[in-house]
Design an enzyme around this catalytic site. Sequence first.
Site, PDB file in Angstrom:
ATOM      1  N   VAL A  67      10.308  22.674  35.403  1.00  0.00           N
ATOM      2  CA  VAL A  67      10.512  22.771  33.958  1.00  0.00           C
ATOM      3  C   VAL A  67      10.447  21.388  33.308  1.00  0.00           C
ATOM      4  O   VAL A  67       9.809  21.219  32.262  1.00  0.00           O
ATOM      5  CB  VAL A  67      11.844  23.481  33.622  1.00  0.00           C
ATOM      6  CG1 VAL A  67      12.097  23.494  32.123  1.00  0.00           C
ATOM      7  CG2 VAL A  67      11.841  24.910  34.167  1.00  0.00           C
ATOM      8  N   CYS A  68      11.055  20.392  33.916  1.00  0.00           N
ATOM      9  CA  CYS A  68      11.030  19.032  33.344  1.00  0.00           C
ATOM     10  C   CYS A  68       9.605  18.489  33.305  1.00  0.00           C
ATOM     11  O   CYS A  68       9.207  17.849  32.328  1.00  0.00           O
ATOM     12  CB  CYS A  68      11.925  18.095  34.147  1.00  0.00           C
ATOM     13  SG  CYS A  68      13.654  18.566  34.169  1.00  0.00           S
ATOM     14  N   SER A  69       8.871  18.733  34.362  1.00  0.00           N
ATOM     15  CA  SER A  69       7.487  18.300  34.429  1.00  0.00           C
ATOM     16  C   SER A  69       6.669  18.974  33.334  1.00  0.00           C
ATOM     17  O   SER A  69       5.934  18.318  32.586  1.00  0.00           O
ATOM     18  CB  SER A  69       6.924  18.641  35.816  1.00  0.00           C
ATOM     19  OG  SER A  69       5.575  18.264  35.909  1.00  0.00           O
TER      20      SER A  69
END
Length: 176
Positions: A67-69
């Site tokens: 998700v962060c990526s």
Amino acid sequence: MATTAVERPGAVTMFGKPVTLVGPKIEVGQQAPDFTVVDTGLQPKRLADFKGHVLLIASVPSLDTGVCSAETRTFNERAASFGPDVRVLTISMDLPFAQKRWCGAEGIERVVTLSDHKEAAFGTAYGTLIKEHRLLARAVFVVDRQGQVTYVEYVPEVTQHPDYDAAVAAVQQATR
């Protein structure tokens, strides 16, 4: 005399479990708190280093997660529509070396990645430090040219995406 940081138990969840955020809940209309983090060249960066720019600040747990990526890539793509007076900052507890490697591998050119690993100064100033894991919670802040917070989103479940459209709309509003 040292002050005790505000703790907000159960402010968000991570994998469905309530976690404690350390630091105050930032509100629209307040002056953006100062912080010191480190860039990928190991140089300290403060809020003042971006004075005069509209800022989209994304707080994420780790660039090496799905998700962060995806979030950082999305904001990198959306930044193409922003004017030259907008800066997109992604702040995590990742080491600067890992951030630099990740940006190079992903072709990230419009997002400035910054590390809060040393002092958690950003996390405690913006109320995103997860006490139980010493990671940053997922949150998005927009700060106008005068340093005033114009948009805040603490994502209720850390493993979910922020509201990209609302954040971009807030940036566009702040640049008018």
